[in-house]
Design a protein around this motif. Sequence first.
Motif, PDB file in Angstrom:
ATOM      1  N   PRO A   8       0.802  -1.231   0.000  1.00 52.25           N
ATOM      2  CA  PRO A   8       0.000   0.000   0.000  1.00 52.25           C
ATOM      3  C   PRO A   8       0.838   1.286   0.000  1.00 52.25           C
ATOM      4  N   LYS A   9       1.948   1.277   0.716  1.00 55.15           N
ATOM      5  CA  LYS A   9       2.807   2.470   0.750  1.00 55.15           C
ATOM      6  C   LYS A   9       3.432   2.710  -0.631  1.00 55.15           C
ATOM      7  N   VAL A  10       3.901   1.649  -1.266  1.00 52.78           N
ATOM      8  CA  VAL A  10       4.484   1.759  -2.607  1.00 52.78           C
ATOM      9  C   VAL A  10       3.400   2.187  -3.599  1.00 52.78           C
ATOM     10  N   LEU A  11       2.207   1.622  -3.473  1.00 53.31           N
ATOM     11  CA  LEU A  11       1.102   1.966  -4.354  1.00 53.31           C
ATOM     12  C   LEU A  11       0.785   3.460  -4.253  1.00 53.31           C
ATOM     13  N   GLN A  12       0.773   3.987  -3.053  1.00 54.20           N
ATOM     14  CA  GLN A  12       0.505   5.422  -2.865  1.00 54.20           C
ATOM     15  C   GLN A  12       1.586   6.264  -3.538  1.00 54.20           C
ATOM     16  N   GLU A  13       2.841   5.837  -3.424  1.00 59.40           N
ATOM     17  CA  GLU A  13       3.943   6.556  -4.076  1.00 59.40           C
ATOM     18  C   GLU A  13       3.817   6.486  -5.598  1.00 59.40           C
ATOM     19  N   LEU A  14       3.419   5.332  -6.107  1.00 58.35           N
ATOM     20  CA  LEU A  14       3.225   5.182  -7.552  1.00 58.35           C
ATOM     21  C   LEU A  14       2.118   6.109  -8.051  1.00 58.35           C
ATOM     22  N   GLN A  44       1.158   8.858  -6.704  1.00 55.63           N
ATOM     23  CA  GLN A  44       1.636  10.241  -6.621  1.00 55.63           C
ATOM     24  C   GLN A  44       2.547  10.568  -7.811  1.00 55.63           C
ATOM     25  N   THR A  45       3.465   9.664  -8.130  1.00 50.33           N
ATOM     26  CA  THR A  45       4.355   9.871  -9.279  1.00 50.33           C
ATOM     27  C   THR A  45       3.549   9.926 -10.572  1.00 50.33           C
ATOM     28  N   GLU A  46       2.556   9.070 -10.663  1.00 51.54           N
ATOM     29  CA  GLU A  46       1.687   9.060 -11.845  1.00 51.54           C
ATOM     30  C   GLU A  46       0.936  10.385 -11.973  1.00 51.54           C
ATOM     31  N   LEU A  73       6.743   8.429 -15.714  1.00 53.96           N
ATOM     32  CA  LEU A  73       6.011   7.171 -15.895  1.00 53.96           C
ATOM     33  C   LEU A  73       6.975   5.994 -16.043  1.00 53.96           C
ATOM     34  N   ASN A  74       8.117   6.225 -16.682  1.00 56.96           N
ATOM     35  CA  ASN A  74       9.152   5.177 -16.754  1.00 56.96           C
ATOM     36  C   ASN A  74       9.627   4.803 -15.360  1.00 56.96           C
ATOM     37  N   THR A  75       9.762   5.800 -14.493  1.00 61.56           N
ATOM     38  CA  THR A  75      10.160   5.552 -13.103  1.00 61.56           C
ATOM     39  C   THR A  75       9.121   4.688 -12.401  1.00 61.56           C
ATOM     40  N   CYS A  76       7.854   5.022 -12.614  1.00 59.52           N
ATOM     41  CA  CYS A  76       6.749   4.234 -12.025  1.00 59.52           C
ATOM     42  C   CYS A  76       6.844   2.778 -12.456  1.00 59.52           C
ATOM     43  N   ILE A  77       6.987   2.579 -13.756  1.00 65.25           N
ATOM     44  CA  ILE A  77       6.989   1.221 -14.310  1.00 65.25           C
ATOM     45  C   ILE A  77       8.242   0.462 -13.904  1.00 65.25           C
ATOM     46  N   SER A  78       9.375   1.154 -13.826  1.00 68.79           N
ATOM     47  CA  SER A  78      10.614   0.502 -13.368  1.00 68.79           C
ATOM     48  C   SER A  78      10.487   0.054 -11.918  1.00 68.79           C
ATOM     49  N   ARG A  79       9.852   0.892 -11.131  1.00 66.83           N
ATOM     50  CA  ARG A  79       9.687   0.577  -9.707  1.00 66.83           C
ATOM     51  C   ARG A  79       8.730  -0.590  -9.503  1.00 66.83           C
ATOM     52  N   ALA A  98      -0.472  -1.397 -13.779  1.00 68.65           N
ATOM     53  CA  ALA A  98      -1.116  -1.221 -15.090  1.00 68.65           C
ATOM     54  C   ALA A  98      -1.499   0.217 -15.424  1.00 68.65           C
ATOM     55  N   PRO A  99      -2.017   1.022 -14.498  1.00 69.42           N
ATOM     56  CA  PRO A  99      -2.426   2.382 -14.877  1.00 69.42           C
ATOM     57  C   PRO A  99      -1.289   3.221 -15.470  1.00 69.42           C
ATOM     58  N   ALA A 100      -0.063   2.979 -15.029  1.00 72.77           N
ATOM     59  CA  ALA A 100       1.068   3.748 -15.576  1.00 72.77           C
ATOM     60  C   ALA A 100       1.271   3.451 -17.058  1.00 72.77           C
TER      61      ALA A 100
END
Length: 182
Positions: free
Chosen positions: A41-47, A49-51, A70-76, A81-83
């Motif tokens: 959940p913490k990582v999801l919230q960060e994703l 936010q970055t998105e 978005l590349n950062t989101c997907i790399s992480r 899927a939303p990214a």
Amino acid sequence: MIASDNAVLELIFNPELQGQGFSSLETDTQEKDKYATDIDPKVLQELKQTEQEAIELANNGKLKDALNALNTCISREPAYAPAYNNRAQVNRLLKDNDAALKDLDSAIEKANGQNWILRQAYTQRAILKKQMGDKDGSLEDFQLGAKHGSPIAREIAVSENPYAKMCNQAVMEVMSREFNIQ
């Protein structure tokens, strides 16, 4: 049109919902809040936010920066899927249709059966295919987008489908005759 009329029309256009009850029809907001994932959940919230930052960058015309975010989101988290949906949109704006198609394929693959992701990805891919001249592929994706609840995809799928056009024409003729008689 009242809510029950909308539910009946939804069942006509999406017969696979029959027997699930009208409560199975959720809004985008409700569905997005239920993002099904094994992501912490913490990582999801960060994703998320970055998105959101990437979306703001894109809206401000900073497409390369949005793409990098978005590349950062997907790399992480490659399963997010939303990214992929959003990166596809940025790639479309950058005129990189091949990359956009790959991202939409990935979004569909990673959507985990979630309608709100599939609805966006199929509709976006249908528009892209139509622009690229793939009429059959476009119609198929519009139909899939409609199946997952996209009203835009539904309208286009009906208007593009030659059988639907014939049926609509026949219905209009019958109705006009009926109203002219009375």
